[in-house]
Design a protein around this motif. Structure first.
Motif, PDB file in Angstrom:
ATOM      1  N   PRO A  41     -11.840  -6.700  10.871  1.00  0.00           N
ATOM      2  CA  PRO A  41     -11.806  -8.136  11.127  1.00  0.00           C
ATOM      3  C   PRO A  41     -13.217  -8.705  11.240  1.00  0.00           C
ATOM      4  CG  PRO A  41     -11.052  -6.915  13.061  1.00  0.00           C
ATOM      5  CD  PRO A  41     -11.306  -5.916  11.982  1.00  0.00           C
ATOM      6  N   GLN A  42     -13.398  -9.848  10.592  1.00  0.00           N
ATOM      7  CA  GLN A  42     -14.702 -10.522  10.600  1.00  0.00           C
ATOM      8  C   GLN A  42     -14.609 -11.866  11.313  1.00  0.00           C
ATOM      9  OE1 GLN A  42     -17.066  -9.999   7.064  1.00  0.00           O
ATOM     10  NE2 GLN A  42     -17.588 -12.157   7.056  1.00  0.00           N
ATOM     11  N   GLU A 161     -12.949   2.670  15.759  1.00  0.00           N
ATOM     12  CA  GLU A 161     -12.695   3.304  17.064  1.00  0.00           C
ATOM     13  C   GLU A 161     -11.474   2.657  17.718  1.00  0.00           C
ATOM     14  OE1 GLU A 161     -13.119   5.956  20.121  1.00  0.00           O
ATOM     15  OE2 GLU A 161     -14.376   5.933  18.327  1.00  0.00           O
ATOM     16  N   ALA A 162     -11.412   1.337  17.685  1.00  0.00           N
ATOM     17  CA  ALA A 162     -10.320   0.603  18.341  1.00  0.00           C
ATOM     18  C   ALA A 162      -8.955   0.877  17.710  1.00  0.00           C
ATOM     19  CB  ALA A 162     -10.617  -0.899  18.321  1.00  0.00           C
ATOM     20  N   ALA A 167     -14.997   6.062  15.528  1.00  0.00           N
ATOM     21  CA  ALA A 167     -16.208   5.388  15.057  1.00  0.00           C
ATOM     22  C   ALA A 167     -16.842   6.123  13.884  1.00  0.00           C
ATOM     23  CB  ALA A 167     -17.212   5.256  16.201  1.00  0.00           C
ATOM     24  N   ASP A 168     -16.734   7.460  13.876  1.00  0.00           N
ATOM     25  CA  ASP A 168     -17.331   8.257  12.803  1.00  0.00           C
ATOM     26  C   ASP A 168     -16.658   8.049  11.447  1.00  0.00           C
ATOM     27  OD1 ASP A 168     -19.181   9.231  14.547  1.00  0.00           O
ATOM     28  OD2 ASP A 168     -18.218  11.192  14.805  1.00  0.00           O
ATOM     29  N   TYR A 169     -15.492   7.419  11.418  1.00  0.00           N
ATOM     30  CA  TYR A 169     -14.835   7.104  10.147  1.00  0.00           C
ATOM     31  C   TYR A 169     -15.789   6.297   9.260  1.00  0.00           C
ATOM     32  CZ  TYR A 169     -11.174   5.693   6.887  1.00  0.00           C
ATOM     33  OH  TYR A 169     -10.436   5.484   5.763  1.00  0.00           O
ATOM     34  N   THR A 170     -16.648   5.525   9.892  1.00  0.00           N
ATOM     35  CA  THR A 170     -17.624   4.684   9.188  1.00  0.00           C
ATOM     36  C   THR A 170     -18.625   5.511   8.390  1.00  0.00           C
ATOM     37  OG1 THR A 170     -17.423   3.078  10.979  1.00  0.00           O
ATOM     38  CG2 THR A 170     -19.343   2.847   9.553  1.00  0.00           C
ATOM     39  N   ASN A 171     -18.930   6.700   8.859  1.00  0.00           N
ATOM     40  CA  ASN A 171     -20.002   7.498   8.251  1.00  0.00           C
ATOM     41  C   ASN A 171     -19.815   7.762   6.762  1.00  0.00           C
ATOM     42  OD1 ASN A 171     -21.052   7.540  10.789  1.00  0.00           O
ATOM     43  ND2 ASN A 171     -20.541   9.668  11.204  1.00  0.00           N
ATOM     44  N   GLN A 172     -18.571   7.848   6.291  1.00  0.00           N
ATOM     45  CA  GLN A 172     -18.331   8.133   4.882  1.00  0.00           C
ATOM     46  C   GLN A 172     -18.867   7.041   3.964  1.00  0.00           C
ATOM     47  OE1 GLN A 172     -14.079   7.730   3.691  1.00  0.00           O
ATOM     48  NE2 GLN A 172     -13.814   7.030   5.813  1.00  0.00           N
TER      49      GLN A 172
END
Length: 175
Positions: A41-42, A161-162, A167-172
């Motif tokens: 969401p932005q 994370e929420a 949060a590490d899902y972003t790393n890819q």
């Protein structure tokens, strides 16, 4: 066309390793996901789907999804932006043209524009490559905030994370 030697075939892959410091590729198998958790969401009724968050060169590539009509944002870029409309349509109030499904848009560095989605558009999805920063302004150019690859990374980390992906899902997506 290069001439192949007799001991190779057209379907033979490259036979040597890539440079050891080369970054890994990113392959997003379902860029337009069916899992809504992958849309970050932005703003109200506005999301983005990260595809590449290039922290080393300061750009990001994402899908922008909008499910509302009206002005989305007024902003300026110090570097070029590229867009390709996958669904729906939108325009910049400063121009006469419409970006509609299948349209490619080049936004030159320095241009300030106001993104508008019309009332008859239920959903707009556009692929954007944003280089540098999005600098939000009022109609007279007064700064109202900004986004860059680092704020995008932080938004992704908090969201993933929420929703339970971590949060590490972003790393890819980070290069």
């Amino acid at each position: 066309m290069p001439v192949e030697s007799p001991d190779q075939t057209p379907l033979m892959p490259y036979q040597y390793p890539n440079p050891p410091d080369a970054l890994p590729e990113i392959v997003v198998e379902s860029a337009i996901p069916t899992d809504d958790r992958l849309w970050v969401p932005q703003a109200e009724n506005v999301w983005f789907r990260p595809l590449c968050l290039n922290a080393s060169q300061g750009y990001w590539m994402n899908l922008l999804k909008v499910r509302k009509s009206g002005v989305l944002s007024r902003h300026r870029h110090p570097q070029a932006v590229h867009g390709f409309v996958l669904k729906g349509r939108w325009k910049y109030l400063e121009h006469d043209w419409w970006a509609k499904e299948g349209s490619y848009v080049f936004e030159p560095p320095g241009e300030t524009h106001t993104l508008y989605v019309p009332e008859d558009c239920e959903e707009m999805i556009t692929y954007f490559q944003v280089n540098g920063v999005m600098y939000y302004t009022d109609p007279w150019g007064k700064g109202m905030g900004f986004e860059d690859v680092f704020t995008k990374i932080e938004m992704c980390r908090k969201h993933f994370e929420a929703v339970g992906l971590g949060a590490d899902y972003t790393n890819q997506f980070i290069r």
